[in-house]
Scaffold this active site. Sequence first.
Site, PDB file in Angstrom:
ATOM      1  N   LYS A  10      23.274 -29.139   8.729  1.00 39.34           N
ATOM      2  CA  LYS A  10      22.107 -30.001   8.420  1.00 39.34           C
ATOM      3  C   LYS A  10      21.754 -29.852   6.951  1.00 39.34           C
ATOM      4  CE  LYS A  10      18.854 -26.677   7.788  1.00 39.34           C
ATOM      5  NZ  LYS A  10      18.353 -26.321   6.486  1.00 39.34           N
ATOM      6  N   PRO A  94      29.766 -23.369   5.209  1.00 41.20           N
ATOM      7  CA  PRO A  94      29.525 -22.137   4.458  1.00 41.20           C
ATOM      8  C   PRO A  94      28.418 -21.291   5.097  1.00 41.20           C
ATOM      9  CG  PRO A  94      29.637 -24.023   2.973  1.00 41.20           C
ATOM     10  CD  PRO A  94      29.654 -24.575   4.365  1.00 41.20           C
ATOM     11  N   VAL A  95      28.596 -19.970   4.993  1.00 34.27           N
ATOM     12  CA  VAL A  95      27.680 -19.023   5.650  1.00 34.27           C
ATOM     13  C   VAL A  95      26.520 -18.660   4.707  1.00 34.27           C
ATOM     14  CG1 VAL A  95      27.588 -16.691   6.655  1.00 34.27           C
ATOM     15  CG2 VAL A  95      29.621 -18.113   6.977  1.00 34.27           C
ATOM     16  N   ALA A  97      23.917 -20.295   3.649  1.00 39.36           N
ATOM     17  CA  ALA A  97      23.960 -21.321   2.607  1.00 39.36           C
ATOM     18  C   ALA A  97      22.759 -22.268   2.609  1.00 39.36           C
ATOM     19  CB  ALA A  97      25.235 -22.140   2.779  1.00 39.36           C
ATOM     20  N   ALA A 100      22.235 -24.261   7.907  1.00 36.05           N
ATOM     21  CA  ALA A 100      22.018 -23.973   9.331  1.00 36.05           C
ATOM     22  C   ALA A 100      23.320 -23.809  10.117  1.00 36.05           C
ATOM     23  CB  ALA A 100      21.118 -25.036   9.996  1.00 36.05           C
ATOM     24  N   GLY A 101      24.366 -23.305   9.466  1.00 32.57           N
ATOM     25  CA  GLY A 101      25.655 -23.130  10.148  1.00 32.57           C
ATOM     26  C   GLY A 101      25.537 -22.232  11.374  1.00 32.57           C
ATOM     27  N   SER A 103      22.840 -21.433  13.037  1.00 30.65           N
ATOM     28  CA  SER A 103      21.934 -22.044  14.021  1.00 30.65           C
ATOM     29  C   SER A 103      22.639 -23.155  14.782  1.00 30.65           C
ATOM     30  CB  SER A 103      20.697 -22.625  13.323  1.00 30.65           C
ATOM     31  OG  SER A 103      20.047 -21.626  12.596  1.00 30.65           O
ATOM     32  N   SER A 104      23.486 -23.923  14.079  1.00 31.65           N
ATOM     33  CA  SER A 104      24.196 -25.011  14.728  1.00 31.65           C
ATOM     34  C   SER A 104      25.237 -24.454  15.704  1.00 31.65           C
ATOM     35  CB  SER A 104      24.858 -25.909  13.681  1.00 31.65           C
ATOM     36  OG  SER A 104      25.251 -27.117  14.262  1.00 31.65           O
ATOM     37  N   ASP A 136      15.804 -22.684  13.165  1.00 29.42           N
ATOM     38  CA  ASP A 136      16.518 -23.955  12.992  1.00 29.42           C
ATOM     39  C   ASP A 136      17.299 -24.375  14.242  1.00 29.42           C
ATOM     40  OD1 ASP A 136      15.681 -24.470  10.419  1.00 29.42           O
ATOM     41  OD2 ASP A 136      17.442 -23.587   9.462  1.00 29.42           O
TER      42      ASP A 136
HETATM   43  O1  C5P Z   1      13.913 -17.835  12.547  1.00 23.01           O
HETATM   44  P1  C5P Z   1      14.928 -17.297  11.605  1.00 23.01           P
HETATM   45  O2  C5P Z   1      15.478 -15.958  12.045  1.00 23.01           O
HETATM   46  O3  C5P Z   1      16.009 -18.263  11.268  1.00 23.01           O
HETATM   47  O4  C5P Z   1      14.162 -17.021  10.226  1.00 23.01           O
HETATM   48  C1  C5P Z   1      14.642 -16.150   9.232  1.00 23.01           C
HETATM   49  C2  C5P Z   1      13.465 -15.620   8.436  1.00 23.01           C
HETATM   50  O5  C5P Z   1      12.846 -16.670   7.673  1.00 23.01           O
HETATM   51  C3  C5P Z   1      12.350 -15.059   9.306  1.00 23.01           C
HETATM   52  O6  C5P Z   1      12.535 -13.700   9.555  1.00 23.01           O
HETATM   53  C4  C5P Z   1      11.117 -15.291   8.444  1.00 23.01           C
HETATM   54  O7  C5P Z   1      11.009 -14.243   7.502  1.00 23.01           O
HETATM   55  C5  C5P Z   1      11.435 -16.558   7.675  1.00 23.01           C
HETATM   56  N1  C5P Z   1      10.820 -17.757   8.261  1.00 23.01           N
HETATM   57  C6  C5P Z   1       9.471 -17.992   8.103  1.00 23.01           C
HETATM   58  N2  C5P Z   1       8.900 -19.118   8.640  1.00 23.01           N
HETATM   59  C7  C5P Z   1       9.645 -20.008   9.321  1.00 23.01           C
HETATM   60  C8  C5P Z   1      11.038 -19.807   9.478  1.00 23.01           C
HETATM   61  C9  C5P Z   1      11.599 -18.669   8.946  1.00 23.01           C
HETATM   62  O8  C5P Z   1       8.763 -17.181   7.490  1.00 23.01           O
HETATM   63  N3  C5P Z   1       9.068 -21.102   9.809  1.00 23.01           N
END
Ligand code: C5P
Length: 284
Positions: A10, A94-95, A97, A100-101, A103-104, A136
């Site tokens: 994405k 790419p990782v 990056a 959202a690789g 997450s996808s 994501d």
């Molecule tokens: O949810 P995810 O593990 O992908 O998020 C990675 C980091 O990004 C979280 O640990 C948080 O520090 C930050 N984050 C945030 N607010 C969001 C999404 C992510 O602070 N809405």
Amino acid sequence: MEIIEKAPAKINLGLDVLYKREDGYHELEMVMVSVDLSDHLTFSSLEKDEIKIETENSFLPLDMRNHIYKAAIALKEKYHIQQGVHIYLDKKIPVAAGLAGGSSDAAATLRGLNKLWHLGISQEELVALGAEIGSDVPYCVCGNTAFVTGRGETLHFLPTVPQRWVVIVKPRLSVSTGSIFKELPLHSLEHSNVKGLVEAIHQGNFSEMVKNMGNSLEATTITKHPVVAQIKEKMLQFGADTALMSGSGPTVFALCEKYSRAQRIYNGLKGFCDEVYIVRTLNK
Ligand code: C5P
């Protein structure tokens, strides 16, 4: 039986941070679009009750740190599945990056195992399960063009954006999303007009879309990694309609109506960064 799922990357056409929430996450407004740069996951049953992930990419952990593993475990636990699965990941995105690789891949695992194990779980339930894996993942379960709010778990679908060429450039560095959020200057943050962008998408007005595209995380990532600004500048010099960082970066993308422009940007950036791709926004 073998199930193959495509896991597209994405890009964020818009990303604004509204405030920090009590749970530590940030309240966001985003516009997400899927692009035709995809991983592919192949799922097949195993006799032994285990989750076995294989990939050619040697940088990825294949245990609980991997979003694919987390998604498979979440399904097994919630629906009391006592079957094993082999998952082969053909990694192209790419990782670390901003695309959202991971997450996808998690979202594709939820969709793929829902089919392999005949679970009949609704998309809404997969979205809710996805939110437990990462912010994501809910969007990636559905894809398309969406206005995404909350922590990333609330999806409002939008009309498909006019199809454009997308040049994706990933500099050779990884960005931790958590560290960018931690360093955000929330009181002096430059907000991007995501609601204006949503309005322009509803109207199908590409020039208004371009005017309202923005990413409130960009300045913080650029302070740490000035190469992001250099890539943006080069893309605009080479004729991009617009150029923007995706997610928390460091990937930058250019949008172009004409293929010849996209190719000029691709050729101009290819010597500057290793990972450069020309793709299209995905239409469903
Ligand atoms: O949810 P995810 O593990 O992908 O998020 C990675 C980091 O990004 C979280 O640990 C948080 O520090 C930050 N984050 C945030 N607010 C969001 C999404 C992510 O602070 N809405």
